[in-house]
Design an enzyme around this catalytic site. Structure first.
Site, PDB file in Angstrom:
ATOM      1  N   GLY A  21      -2.039   8.972   0.269  1.00 43.31           N
ATOM      2  CA  GLY A  21      -1.943   8.058  -1.010  1.00 43.31           C
ATOM      3  C   GLY A  21      -2.614   7.860  -1.841  1.00 43.31           C
ATOM      4  O   GLY A  21      -3.069   7.416  -3.104  1.00 43.31           O
ATOM      5  N   THR A  23      -2.406   9.688  -5.041  1.00 43.80           N
ATOM      6  CA  THR A  23      -2.035  10.012  -6.184  1.00 43.80           C
ATOM      7  C   THR A  23      -1.548   8.757  -6.470  1.00 43.80           C
ATOM      8  O   THR A  23      -0.394   8.366  -7.602  1.00 43.80           O
ATOM      9  CB  THR A  23      -0.979  10.809  -6.953  1.00 43.80           C
ATOM     10  OG1 THR A  23       0.006  10.783  -4.887  1.00 43.80           O
ATOM     11  CG2 THR A  23      -1.653  12.404  -6.230  1.00 43.80           C
ATOM     12  N   LEU A  26      -2.468   2.464  -6.323  1.00 44.77           N
ATOM     13  CA  LEU A  26      -3.390   1.822  -5.772  1.00 44.77           C
ATOM     14  C   LEU A  26      -4.745   2.707  -6.014  1.00 44.77           C
ATOM     15  O   LEU A  26      -5.970   1.586  -6.001  1.00 44.77           O
ATOM     16  CB  LEU A  26      -3.177   1.188  -4.279  1.00 44.77           C
ATOM     17  CG  LEU A  26      -4.412   0.133  -3.117  1.00 44.77           C
ATOM     18  CD1 LEU A  26      -4.894  -0.943  -4.267  1.00 44.77           C
ATOM     19  CD2 LEU A  26      -3.794   0.544  -2.030  1.00 44.77           C
ATOM     20  N   ALA A  27      -4.510   3.519  -5.613  1.00 41.07           N
ATOM     21  CA  ALA A  27      -5.758   4.571  -5.506  1.00 41.07           C
ATOM     22  C   ALA A  27      -6.341   3.927  -6.937  1.00 41.07           C
ATOM     23  O   ALA A  27      -7.455   4.321  -7.463  1.00 41.07           O
ATOM     24  CB  ALA A  27      -5.341   6.022  -5.397  1.00 41.07           C
ATOM     25  N   ARG A  55       1.327  15.123  -0.871  1.00 41.87           N
ATOM     26  CA  ARG A  55       1.841  15.244  -1.270  1.00 41.87           C
ATOM     27  C   ARG A  55       2.112  16.038  -1.548  1.00 41.87           C
ATOM     28  O   ARG A  55       1.994  17.637  -2.107  1.00 41.87           O
ATOM     29  CB  ARG A  55       3.528  15.200  -0.963  1.00 41.87           C
ATOM     30  CG  ARG A  55       3.845  14.329   0.580  1.00 41.87           C
ATOM     31  CD  ARG A  55       5.086  14.610   0.883  1.00 41.87           C
ATOM     32  NE  ARG A  55       5.518  15.462   1.175  1.00 41.87           N
ATOM     33  CZ  ARG A  55       6.418  16.039   1.640  1.00 41.87           C
ATOM     34  NH1 ARG A  55       8.144  15.409   2.083  1.00 41.87           N
ATOM     35  NH2 ARG A  55       7.452  17.090   2.406  1.00 41.87           N
ATOM     36  N   ASP A  98       1.013  17.550   3.607  1.00 34.64           N
ATOM     37  CA  ASP A  98       2.853  16.608   4.683  1.00 34.64           C
ATOM     38  C   ASP A  98       2.224  15.816   5.920  1.00 34.64           C
ATOM     39  O   ASP A  98       1.337  16.162   6.584  1.00 34.64           O
ATOM     40  CB  ASP A  98       3.616  18.015   5.079  1.00 34.64           C
ATOM     41  CG  ASP A  98       4.877  17.087   5.460  1.00 34.64           C
ATOM     42  OD1 ASP A  98       4.988  16.008   5.964  1.00 34.64           O
ATOM     43  OD2 ASP A  98       5.747  18.381   5.717  1.00 34.64           O
ATOM     44  N   LYS A 161      -2.018  -4.193   3.771  1.00 32.93           N
ATOM     45  CA  LYS A 161      -0.013  -4.801   3.799  1.00 32.93           C
ATOM     46  C   LYS A 161       0.844  -4.425   3.495  1.00 32.93           C
ATOM     47  O   LYS A 161       0.772  -3.592   2.627  1.00 32.93           O
ATOM     48  CB  LYS A 161      -0.127  -6.409   4.080  1.00 32.93           C
ATOM     49  CG  LYS A 161      -0.265  -6.753   2.547  1.00 32.93           C
ATOM     50  CD  LYS A 161      -0.247  -8.199   1.360  1.00 32.93           C
ATOM     51  CE  LYS A 161      -0.047  -8.539   0.135  1.00 32.93           C
ATOM     52  NZ  LYS A 161       1.035  -8.021  -0.245  1.00 32.93           N
ATOM     53  N   ASP A 190      -6.086  -7.769   3.368  1.00 27.39           N
ATOM     54  CA  ASP A 190      -5.996  -9.020   2.915  1.00 27.39           C
ATOM     55  C   ASP A 190      -6.900  -8.635   1.918  1.00 27.39           C
ATOM     56  O   ASP A 190      -7.225  -9.498   2.132  1.00 27.39           O
ATOM     57  CB  ASP A 190      -5.995  -9.908   3.299  1.00 27.39           C
ATOM     58  CG  ASP A 190      -5.416 -11.069   2.956  1.00 27.39           C
ATOM     59  OD1 ASP A 190      -4.879 -11.489   1.587  1.00 27.39           O
ATOM     60  OD2 ASP A 190      -4.923 -11.940   3.442  1.00 27.39           O
ATOM     61  N   HIS A 191      -6.802  -8.217   0.522  1.00 28.12           N
ATOM     62  CA  HIS A 191      -7.652  -8.040  -0.490  1.00 28.12           C
ATOM     63  C   HIS A 191      -8.362  -9.352  -0.998  1.00 28.12           C
ATOM     64  O   HIS A 191      -8.857  -9.708  -1.497  1.00 28.12           O
ATOM     65  CB  HIS A 191      -7.281  -7.428  -1.711  1.00 28.12           C
ATOM     66  CG  HIS A 191      -5.875  -8.131  -2.364  1.00 28.12           C
ATOM     67  ND1 HIS A 191      -4.363  -7.617  -2.406  1.00 28.12           N
ATOM     68  CD2 HIS A 191      -5.928  -8.953  -3.694  1.00 28.12           C
ATOM     69  CE1 HIS A 191      -4.097  -8.684  -3.492  1.00 28.12           C
ATOM     70  NE2 HIS A 191      -4.818  -9.325  -3.787  1.00 28.12           N
ATOM     71  N   HIS A 253      -1.996 -13.821   2.330  1.00 29.12           N
ATOM     72  CA  HIS A 253      -2.654 -14.641   1.497  1.00 29.12           C
ATOM     73  C   HIS A 253      -2.712 -16.612   1.213  1.00 29.12           C
ATOM     74  O   HIS A 253      -3.987 -16.689   1.744  1.00 29.12           O
ATOM     75  CB  HIS A 253      -2.890 -14.717   0.091  1.00 29.12           C
ATOM     76  CG  HIS A 253      -2.197 -12.970  -0.502  1.00 29.12           C
ATOM     77  ND1 HIS A 253      -3.193 -11.973  -0.066  1.00 29.12           N
ATOM     78  CD2 HIS A 253      -1.684 -11.743  -1.276  1.00 29.12           C
ATOM     79  CE1 HIS A 253      -2.874 -10.604  -0.414  1.00 29.12           C
ATOM     80  NE2 HIS A 253      -2.112 -10.337  -0.853  1.00 29.12           N
ATOM     81  N   LYS A 359      -1.530 -18.124 -14.829  1.00 36.38           N
ATOM     82  CA  LYS A 359      -1.569 -16.564 -13.743  1.00 36.38           C
ATOM     83  C   LYS A 359      -3.346 -17.514 -12.973  1.00 36.38           C
ATOM     84  O   LYS A 359      -3.931 -17.541 -13.618  1.00 36.38           O
ATOM     85  CB  LYS A 359      -2.239 -15.498 -14.429  1.00 36.38           C
ATOM     86  CG  LYS A 359      -2.661 -14.785 -12.719  1.00 36.38           C
ATOM     87  CD  LYS A 359      -3.481 -13.286 -13.551  1.00 36.38           C
ATOM     88  CE  LYS A 359      -3.615 -12.618 -12.281  1.00 36.38           C
ATOM     89  NZ  LYS A 359      -2.613 -12.520 -11.338  1.00 36.38           N
TER      90      LYS A 359
END
Length: 518
Positions: A21, A23, A26-27, A55, A98, A161, A190-191, A253, A359
């Protein structure tokens, strides 16, 4: 648990990091910046390689350009000099894959052998699956069948998660993974467990003699855990409408923070001993036995049109990719009890929601007040003592107590002291993903969730979800920009309590012990 003071600048063992993943969002936002921060701090030496996997086609140069852009935008360390960047970037390669094609994994194994030789990597493998949960099992099987687990070093699987969407799906997923990896090789992220102030809860409790003796139902009146977001679902409407606050935030969380607050002192600072105590808390959660009980103790809400700072906000059902008749909850609040000797009778109030006024993530421990009509309480309305653990966005610990008002006889006012970590070292504290990737590379599993933690948490929330599916609990609406349904305040008022202000909204009298005023 390894002594942090001894490993702050120690590099993790050399390994190949596979980012499935690569691209994705999150990365770009978290993983690439985390790896660069670790490299800048010497926690990644030169014996590592990162293989980006997805992919879509990419050349190595295009992939490295993507990494550079993400670091410049999201990393707490900027790219810096060209020499440092060039040395770092040469460890990154990309391969289009793939994940259903076994031949591709065999090709990946050949690439890995080349990287081992190039960077003198001792055969260690860390597989980071930033993918949908239904892909965890197929990818794991192909890693095994493609020969990637046959090296002389260690293998570790890091997964994000959600780990399933209910207990049964989580069991099925765990069974798939257990065919390939041992439990001690699986690192479920779980960050929130990577956040500095969540990790500080253990130290606060167990390294200070004046907290732990009071950490029980004889001295604590209630505990309040707030995780509030100002944003709506944004571009995640399609995912969120199938998840909701209960699965997206509470199962992981919120219950993890509750377990950290309520756990017993572990016998040793060893990952398994610490996680054993967290599991005991989750097992002690009082299950809601009937739909009527859930309706009494649990509130589900959904935001409708509202305003924030004069700006109009749309309702949840008007968001992109959301069913216009959706009953998905964007707000959750509950009164929870931990039925063990330490916490019997103490309510834990938890709340989380989207489109709230501020927040913040905070834990408020409210201590029992002094007896009425005794000494100073006869002439003053004494406020209870509070201990506030600020997790995000400001990090710190805040204590509120009563003191004499200067220059006035027998007048008492609440005052506060605060350790403001954000003020002391700025906002350059390590990101959660830095700490967690570093821990996974060292085999340090303390702040990752074990399977029995996951299953116990699902057991608790599944009862609530089942009652909601039966239509036994009404969906309550709240204006976007407010603090949720009115019933949320009544939940605490029934027990003689109220929600305490969060995010520094109650700091009229603050004595700073470090960091200086904001």
């Amino acid at each position: 648990m390894t002594d942090v003071s001894k490993h702050e600048s120690i590099a993790a063992a050399g390994a190949v990091y596979y980012l499935f993943g690569a691209t994705g969002d999150l990365a770009r936002r978290k993983l690439f910046p985390a790896l660069f921060s670790l490299y800048k701090e010497g926690k990644l030496a030169e014996d590592f390689a990162v293989v980006g996997l997805a992919r879509r086609p990419r050349t190595n140069d295009q992939f490295r350009a993507d990494v550079k852009e993400s670091i410049n935008e999201f990393c707490r360390y900027k790219q810096g000099d060209d020499e440092t960047w060039t040395k770092f970037a040469e460890h990154f390669v990309y391969m289009s894959l793939d994940i259903n094609n076994l031949d591709g994994f065999q090709e990946l194994n050949n690439l890995t052998e080349e990287l081992d030789a190039k960077f003198d990597i001792p055969g260690n493998r860390l597989f980071y699956l930033a993918l949908a949960p239904e892909l965890f099992g197929p990818v794991s099987l192909n890693l095994r069948d493609g020969g990637l687990l046959e090296s002389k070093g260690w293998n570790r699987l890091v997964i994000e998660k959600p780990f399933g969407y209910d207990l049964q799906s989580a069991r099925n997923l765990n069974e798939q993974l257990s065919h390939v990896f041992k439990e001690e090789e699986i690192f479920r992220i779980d960050h929130y467990l990577g956040k500095e102030m969540v990790q500080n809860i253990e130290v606060l409790r167990f390294a200070n003699a004046f907290f732990e003796p009071l950490w029980n139902n004889s001295h604590i009146a209630n505990v309040q855990i707030t995780l509030s977001e100002t944003v709506g679902v944004e571009e995640r409407g399609g995912y969120y409408d199938k998840s909701g606050a209960l699965r997206d935030m509470v199962q992981n969380h919120m219950l993890q923070m509750l377990a950290m607050i309520a756990m017993e002192p572990p016998s040793r600072l060893h990952p398994e001993d610490i996680r054993d105590e967290k599991v005991k808390v989750l097992r002690s959660l009082r299950p809601y036995s009937a739909a009527e009980e859930i309706d009494k103790h649990v509130i589900r809400g959904q935001y409708v049109e509202g305003t924030a700072k004069g700006k109009p906000l749309t309702g949840y059902r008007q968001e992109d990719s959301v069913n216009p008749n959706s009953a998905t909850e964007t707000y959750f609040a509950a009164r929870v009890f931990v039925d063990n000797f330490r916490w019997a009778g103490v309510p834990f109030y938890i709340r989380t929601g989207k489109r709230l006024p501020v927040k913040t993530t905070e834990v408020v421990i409210e201590f029992k007040n002094v007896p009425n009509n005794v000494l100073f309480a006869r002439r003053n309305e004494l406020a209870p003592n509070l201990l506030v653990i600020r997790v995000n966005p400001m990090e710190g610990i805040y204590i509120k107590f009563n003191a004499k008002k200067p220059g006035v006889d027998n007048v008492i006012q609440p005052v506060s002291m605060e350790f403001c970590q954000s003020c002391q070292i700025g906002l350059n504290t390590p990101e959660a993903y830095e700490l967690l990737i570093y821990d996974a590379a060292r085999g340090e599993s303390t702040y990752f969730t074990r399977w029995d933690e996951v299953s116990q948490a699902w057991s608790f929330v599944d009862r609530i979800a089942e009652a909601w599916r039966d239509g036994s609990s009404s969906l309550q609406f709240y204006p976007a920009g407010s603090w949720g349904p009115e019933r949320t305040d009544q939940l605490l008022a029934e027990d003689g309590f109220h929600w305490w202000p969060v995010n520094g909204q109650d700091e009229d009298n603050v004595i700073w012990i470090s960091g200086g005023p904001k």
